[in-house]
Motif scaffolding. Structure first.
Motif: not given
Length: 179
Positions: A50, A105-106, A108-109, A151-152, A155-156
């Motif tokens: 991240a 973001f998609a 990146e994910w 992962y989200p 990042v959050w």
């Protein structure tokens, strides 16, 4: 707006190993005495990825390598293998960081998902090649899937708690011109 001052960069370069040590500490606490039937996500790898995508200047390769090598030693994994694969994976993501500044973001994910899958597969293949005893394949797959799914959240947490945000093109230009 992200701060690109040298003091902020060095503070975050020191925050990464400190946060990694905290994660390792809680990972080593004996909270459960029975074996699990699932594997938790690799939080150190998530944190490194991240930060590598969002602020590559915060996590130099040496820092990632030393943190992951210490994790290999503490978690009784083959020393250096996962550290090397993580450094290579984060280097790949850092090279793609500039294109991801403008993307969603998609995407990146997806890049992180492919990198985690590649790291897990290469780690497993090298261990099989050298005949090292390892966890069942199901646990390895569960850990890779859990890492990708978490992962989200990484990042959050990095963005909202620690302030690790993507650089704007102007900030990236300022950072590059200073070197």
């Amino acid at each position: 707006m992200a701060n690109t001052s040298p003091a902020r960069i060095w503070t975050m370069r020191l925050a990464f190993p400190a946060l990694a040590l905290l994660v390792m500490f809680f990972h080593l606490l004996p909270l459960e005495t029975e074996p699990r039937f699932w594997a938790p996500p690799d939080l150190l790898m998530l944190l490194a990825m991240a930060w590598s995508l969002r602020r590559p200047d915060f996590v130099p390769a040496l820092s990632i390598g030393l943190v992951m090598l210490l994790a290999d030693l503490l978690f009784q994994r083959p020393p250096g293998l996962l550290a090397l694969l993580t450094v290579l994976g984060c280097g790949f993501l850092k090279a793609r960081a500039a294109p991801h500044r403008e993307s969603t973001f998609a995407s990146e994910w997806l890049a992180v998902a492919l990198t985690v899958t590649g790291i897990s597969t290469l780690n497993r293949l090298v261990l099989v090649l050298f005949g090292v005893q390892q966890a069942p394949l199901g646990l390895t797959v569960i850990q890779a899937v859990m890492t990708i799914a978490a992962y989200p959240l990484a990042v959050w947490a990095s963005q909202s708690i620690l302030g690790v945000r993507k650089l704007s093109p102007a900030e990236a230009e300022t950072l590059v011109s200073r070197r």
